[in-house]
Design a protein around this motif. Structure first.
Motif, PDB file in Angstrom:
ATOM      1  N   PRO A  29       0.801  -1.234   0.000  1.00 46.78           N
ATOM      2  CA  PRO A  29       0.000   0.000   0.000  1.00 46.78           C
ATOM      3  C   PRO A  29       0.831   1.280   0.000  1.00 46.78           C
ATOM      4  N   GLU A  30       1.970   1.283   0.680  1.00 42.57           N
ATOM      5  CA  GLU A  30       2.821   2.473   0.696  1.00 42.57           C
ATOM      6  C   GLU A  30       3.519   2.709  -0.640  1.00 42.57           C
ATOM      7  N   THR A  41       8.004  -2.476  -3.234  1.00 38.17           N
ATOM      8  CA  THR A  41       7.348  -3.547  -2.480  1.00 38.17           C
ATOM      9  C   THR A  41       8.370  -4.575  -2.006  1.00 38.17           C
ATOM     10  N   CYS A  42       9.298  -4.945  -2.893  1.00 42.87           N
ATOM     11  CA  CYS A  42      10.348  -5.894  -2.497  1.00 42.87           C
ATOM     12  C   CYS A  42      11.194  -5.318  -1.364  1.00 42.87           C
ATOM     13  N   ARG A  49      12.336   0.565   3.838  1.00 41.04           N
ATOM     14  CA  ARG A  49      11.281   1.418   4.389  1.00 41.04           C
ATOM     15  C   ARG A  49      10.949   2.535   3.415  1.00 41.04           C
ATOM     16  N   VAL A  50       9.815   3.164   3.646  1.00 41.31           N
ATOM     17  CA  VAL A  50       9.362   4.338   2.901  1.00 41.31           C
ATOM     18  C   VAL A  50       9.390   5.506   3.883  1.00 41.31           C
ATOM     19  N   TYR A  51       9.936   6.644   3.447  1.00 44.24           N
ATOM     20  CA  TYR A  51      10.030   7.797   4.343  1.00 44.24           C
ATOM     21  C   TYR A  51       9.773   9.084   3.562  1.00 44.24           C
ATOM     22  N   TRP A  62      11.797   5.588  -1.075  1.00 44.94           N
ATOM     23  CA  TRP A  62      11.950   4.277  -0.463  1.00 44.94           C
ATOM     24  C   TRP A  62      13.417   3.902  -0.510  1.00 44.94           C
ATOM     25  N   VAL A  63      13.819   3.075   0.431  1.00 45.57           N
ATOM     26  CA  VAL A  63      15.198   2.612   0.504  1.00 45.57           C
ATOM     27  C   VAL A  63      15.174   1.130   0.876  1.00 45.57           C
TER      28      VAL A  63
END
Length: 85
Positions: A29-30, A41-42, A49-51, A62-63
C-alpha cells in the motif's frame, strides 16, 4: 474471419489488462504511488522502508536494506524474480 480475429484480439487485451491490474494489487500500500512499485514492495517486504523526502516536501522515497546484509540479498532476489528494473 474478421469476427474471429477481432474476438481474439479483444480476449488478449482483456487478459493483458487483468494481469496488469493484478500486478498493481500486489504492490504494498505504501508503494502504489511510486513509478517502480515492484522494487519498492520488495524493499519494504525485505527490511527496507518508505520515508518522507526531506528535500522535496510532500514527496516520499523508499530505501532497501543496507548492502551486504541478508535482507539486501532477499531484496535483490525479489526484484530479479519480479522482473522489476
Amino acid at each position: 474471419m474478421k469476427y474471429v480475429s477481432i474476438l481474439g484480439f479483444s480476449a488478449l487485451c482483456a487478459i493483458g489488462l487483468s494481469s496488469n491490474a493484478s500486478a498493481q494489487s500486489r504492490a504494498h500500500p505504501e508503494c502504489r504511488s511510486f513509478k517502480n512499485s515492484h522494487s519498492c514492495t520488495c524493499a519494504v517486504e525485505n527490511g527496507g522502508r518508505v520515508y518522507d523526502d526531506p528535500h522535496r516536501p510532500g514527496r516520499k522515497r523508499w530505501v532497501s536494506a543496507r548492502r551486504g546484509t541478508p535482507a539486501h540479498m532477499a531484496f535483490m532476489n525479489c526484484t530479479n524474480r519480479s522482473g522489476a528494473r
